[in-house]
Each structure stands twice: as structure tokens, then as C-alpha cells.
Motif scaffolding. Structure first.
Motif, short mmCIF file in Angstrom:
data_model
loop_
_atom_site.label_atom_id
_atom_site.label_comp_id
_atom_site.label_asym_id
_atom_site.label_seq_id
_atom_site.Cartn_x
_atom_site.Cartn_y
_atom_site.Cartn_z
N PHE A 254 23.96 92.57 -12.43
CA PHE A 254 24.18 93.46 -13.57
C PHE A 254 23.72 92.77 -14.85
CE2 PHE A 254 26.77 94.67 -17.22
CZ PHE A 254 26.56 96.05 -17.24
N LEU A 255 22.89 93.45 -15.62
CA LEU A 255 22.38 92.91 -16.87
C LEU A 255 22.79 93.84 -18.02
CD1 LEU A 255 18.76 91.84 -15.83
CD2 LEU A 255 20.79 90.39 -16.05
N LEU A 256 23.54 93.29 -18.96
CA LEU A 256 23.94 94.04 -20.15
C LEU A 256 22.78 94.08 -21.13
CD1 LEU A 256 26.59 95.38 -21.20
CD2 LEU A 256 27.04 93.24 -22.41
N HIS A 257 22.51 95.26 -21.71
CA HIS A 257 21.39 95.43 -22.63
C HIS A 257 21.88 95.82 -24.02
CE1 HIS A 257 18.46 96.55 -19.10
NE2 HIS A 257 18.87 95.29 -19.06
N ALA A 258 21.11 95.47 -25.03
CA ALA A 258 21.37 95.99 -26.38
C ALA A 258 21.28 97.51 -26.32
CB ALA A 258 20.35 95.42 -27.36
N GLY A 259 22.21 98.18 -26.98
CA GLY A 259 22.27 99.63 -26.95
C GLY A 259 23.29 100.18 -25.98
N ASP A 260 23.77 99.35 -25.05
CA ASP A 260 24.83 99.78 -24.14
C ASP A 260 26.13 100.01 -24.92
OD1 ASP A 260 23.03 99.49 -22.08
OD2 ASP A 260 23.91 97.63 -21.29
N LEU A 261 27.01 100.81 -24.36
CA LEU A 261 28.33 101.05 -24.94
C LEU A 261 29.39 100.58 -23.95
CD1 LEU A 261 30.09 102.26 -27.24
CD2 LEU A 261 30.07 104.41 -25.93
N ILE A 262 30.26 99.69 -24.41
CA ILE A 262 31.32 99.13 -23.57
C ILE A 262 32.65 99.78 -23.95
CG2 ILE A 262 32.58 97.05 -22.93
CD1 ILE A 262 30.05 95.47 -23.83
N THR A 263 33.37 100.27 -22.95
CA THR A 263 34.69 100.84 -23.17
C THR A 263 35.70 100.12 -22.29
OG1 THR A 263 33.74 103.02 -23.65
CG2 THR A 263 36.10 102.94 -23.14
N VAL A 264 36.73 99.58 -22.91
CA VAL A 264 37.82 98.94 -22.18
C VAL A 264 39.10 99.72 -22.47
CG1 VAL A 264 39.15 96.84 -21.81
CG2 VAL A 264 36.72 96.68 -22.43
N THR A 265 39.78 100.14 -21.43
CA THR A 265 41.02 100.90 -21.57
C THR A 265 42.12 100.21 -20.79
OG1 THR A 265 39.74 102.96 -21.68
CG2 THR A 265 42.10 103.16 -21.30
N ILE A 266 43.27 100.03 -21.43
CA ILE A 266 44.44 99.49 -20.75
C ILE A 266 45.58 100.47 -20.93
CG2 ILE A 266 46.08 97.57 -20.57
CD1 ILE A 266 44.01 95.72 -21.71
N ASP A 267 46.16 100.89 -19.81
CA ASP A 267 47.25 101.87 -19.86
C ASP A 267 48.35 101.40 -20.81
OD1 ASP A 267 45.96 103.43 -18.04
OD2 ASP A 267 47.32 103.06 -16.36
N GLU A 268 48.82 102.32 -21.63
CA GLU A 268 49.93 102.12 -22.57
C GLU A 268 49.61 101.19 -23.74
OE1 GLU A 268 53.98 101.81 -20.99
OE2 GLU A 268 53.11 101.84 -18.97
N ILE A 269 48.43 100.56 -23.72
CA ILE A 269 48.08 99.62 -24.80
C ILE A 269 47.05 100.24 -25.74
CG2 ILE A 269 47.29 97.32 -25.38
CD1 ILE A 269 49.93 97.46 -23.77
N GLY A 270 45.94 100.74 -25.19
CA GLY A 270 44.93 101.35 -26.04
C GLY A 270 43.56 101.31 -25.43
N GLU A 271 42.58 101.65 -26.27
CA GLU A 271 41.18 101.71 -25.85
C GLU A 271 40.33 100.98 -26.87
OE1 GLU A 271 39.06 105.31 -23.95
OE2 GLU A 271 38.42 105.36 -26.06
N LEU A 272 39.27 100.34 -26.39
CA LEU A 272 38.36 99.57 -27.24
C LEU A 272 36.93 99.96 -26.86
CD1 LEU A 272 37.91 97.19 -29.25
CD2 LEU A 272 38.06 95.65 -27.29
N ARG A 273 36.16 100.45 -27.85
CA ARG A 273 34.79 100.88 -27.62
C ARG A 273 33.86 100.14 -28.58
NH1 ARG A 273 33.86 105.98 -25.33
NH2 ARG A 273 32.35 106.48 -26.96
N ASN A 274 32.83 99.50 -28.02
CA ASN A 274 31.91 98.72 -28.84
C ASN A 274 30.48 98.85 -28.34
OD1 ASN A 274 34.60 96.83 -28.43
ND2 ASN A 274 33.92 96.89 -30.56
#
Length: 293
Positions: A254-274
Motif C-alpha cells: 500500500f502506497l499513500l499518495h498526496a491528495g488522498d483523504l484519511i479518515t480515522v473514527t473511534i467509537d464514542e471519541i470522535g472522527e479525524l479527517r485529513n
């Protein structure tokens, strides 16, 4: 409920408040650093006594770090993380040993001013071919070594740099745009962190190219053990954030590229999108954090 730092149009100075169902209730502190100088029971009382301010309309949520706060991280706390490090590394036994060792792997990740928040870019090193996001539950700890709350963390990592030699870990982990935290701190007295689902999604041009999940139930080490080692030989007068390691690691192809969107979600804590960018030139805005922004 979340505890947040924010800035309003009417007041350029960052403030701290309780955010509950879209309503802000300011707290009587100068910053997150002052809040974390109090015991957990005092912080809980302050939050309970906070009065909603309906005059606060649209505000900008800021990173939940300021002052002399530091962000640290724990490594190889999940079996999947151990296996991924063994796979990528030329010195495989280093990671196998630390997974089972009494002492955890802890490393410095970011000063307060370098932390990016939801919606801001995260970076990949221009001299690294293999770069990945690492979704993690992070502990917000006060000066007394008490866990005040939890945030979502994206511990961006240059796997090819660390894989070449474990001594390159600081370069693989500490660089412009390498540390992202969600803006809201979920108070420790409101959530049980023992079995929270963590999900990582990477999209490219609107299509999901990678998706994975884990749970904090899979972490090997108690959170109190991690904080005990963090505070063992150092003080954190303004508090600290400690990311607890990742159990979601993409495969080596897996290769991460410029322009990709990363979303991390943790139940009951929140969401982070970058969104992802390459190189340090995209992070000149972080210099403003040195002025307390």
C-alpha cells in the motif's frame, strides 16, 4: 460532551470550553495547559458548572494542545503492529522483543504547536517511498499522571525510513504534518475505553482504496502502564498526550499518495479527517502556533 479549544470572530485569543450538542460553555482557564494543571475531579466539576454561552456562534476548533504540552506515542502495543514492523524491518527481532518486554516503546511525537487538527493536512516525507497513517486512541493526561480524556490520533509514519534502520525512528515519526489529533477531548468520566472500535479509511479521488478496523480490546498493555513509564523520569507541568499504538496497518504494497483523504473514527471519541500532502512547504501555517494561535 467534548472539551475543545476554539477561537471566535469576536475574540482572537484561543479559549477552552465544553462542547455539548453544538453549544459551547466556556471554562475559566487560560488554555488547555492550565486545565491540565488540575486534578480530574476538579476538571469534571468545572465542566459540570460551565454555563452555555448562546452568543458564541460559528467558531474555529483548534488542536487540543497548547503551552508546553507534548505529544508522545507508544509503539508495538498491538500484535498487528508487531507483525507489520517485523515485516518491514531489516532487524526483525527488535520488534519481537519489545512487544513482549516489560518496558514499552515510547517516543516523542510532537510539540503542541506542530499538531494538526481535523480538516488540516497531514504530511508524507519527500524522501520516503512507503508512508502510512496509523490510527490510534490517544490519552490526554494531566500533570498528576491522571487520564483526563481521549482523542483520536493519526500517527503518520514513514515505514521505509524506519524499516531501513530502527535508529531512524525519530525521522520516521517526527516531521511536518506527522501528528494529527481530533479537536475534541472526550472526558474520561464519560467513556469506557476498554473495547472501542477504531476504523481507518483511505479514499482517493472519491473511492475507498483501503479500509481496516481494530479494537482497543486488542491492545497488549494497560493504559496506566504506559502513562507510568511516560512519567517515570520526567514531569509534564502542562500535561501530555500519549498515543497508545496502532492495530491497523496497511500491507507493504500500500502506497499513500498526496491528495488522498484519511479518515480515522473511534467509537464514542470522535472522527479525524485529513488530506495528504507531500513535503514541509505545505506547513508554514504551523509557525503561527508558536505565537499561541
Amino acid at each position: 460532551m467534548h472539551i475543545v479549544r476554539y477561537r471566535s470572530d469576536s475574540d482572537p485569543r484561543p479559549r477552552v470550553a465544553v462542547l455539548n450538542e453544538g453549544v459551547l460553555s466556556p471554562l475559566p482557564v487560560a488554555g488547555m495547559f492550565e486545565l491540565l494543571s488540575h486534578r480530574v475531579e476538579e476538571i469534571e466539576r468545572m465542566c459540570a458548572d460551565a454555563v452555555p454561552d448562546p452568543s458564541l456562534g460559528d467558531v474555529r476548533l483548534l488542536a487540543p494542545t497548547d503551552g508546553a504540552m507534548e505529544v508522545w506515542a507508544a509503539g508495538v502495543t498491538y500484535l498487528r503492529s508487531r507483525d507489520a514492523r517485523v515485516e518491514e524491518s531489516s532487524l526483525k527481532s527488535v520488534y519481537e522483543l519489545v512487544y513482549d518486554a516489560e518496558r514499552p516503546e515510547l517516543f516523542f511525537k510532537s510539540p503542541a504547536w506542530r499538531v494538526v487538527v481535523d480538516g488540516e493536512p497531514v504530511g508524507i516525507r519527500s524522501d520516503s517511498e512507503l508512508n502510512v497513517p496509523e490510527p490510534e486512541l490517544a490519552l490526554v493526561v494531566n500533570r498528576f499522571e491522571e487520564i483526563v480524556g481521549y482523542v483520536v490520533c493519526n500517527d503518520m509514519s514513514s515505514r521505509s525510513v524506519e524499516g531501513e534502520n530502527p535508529l531512524y525512528l525519530p525521522q520516521a515519526k517526527v516531521y511536518a504534518g506527522a501528528c494529527a489529533l481530533s479537536s475534541g477531548i472526550r472526558p474520561a468520566w464519560e467513556v469506557d475505553p476498554s473495547d472501542l472500535a477504531i476504523r481507518l479509511t483511505v479514499t482517493r479521488e472519491g473511492a475507498v482504496i483501503w479500509d481496516g478496523t481494530t479494537s482497543t480490546k486488542q491492545i497488549r498493555r494497560p493504559f496506566t502502564q504506559l502513562t507510568a513509564y511516560l512519567f517515570h523520569s520526567e514531569d509534564y507541568p502542562h500535561g501530555a498526550v500519549l498515543a497508545t499504538g496502532t492495530g491497523v496497518v496497511p500491507d507493504l504494497d500500500f502506497l499513500l499518495h498526496a491528495g488522498d483523504l484519511i479518515t480515522v473514527t473511534i467509537d464514542e471519541i470522535g472522527e479525524l479527517r485529513n488530506p495528504v500532502v507531500a513535503g514541509k512547504d505545505h506547513f508554514a501555517f504551523l509557525m503561527a502556533r508558536l505565537g499561541g494561535a
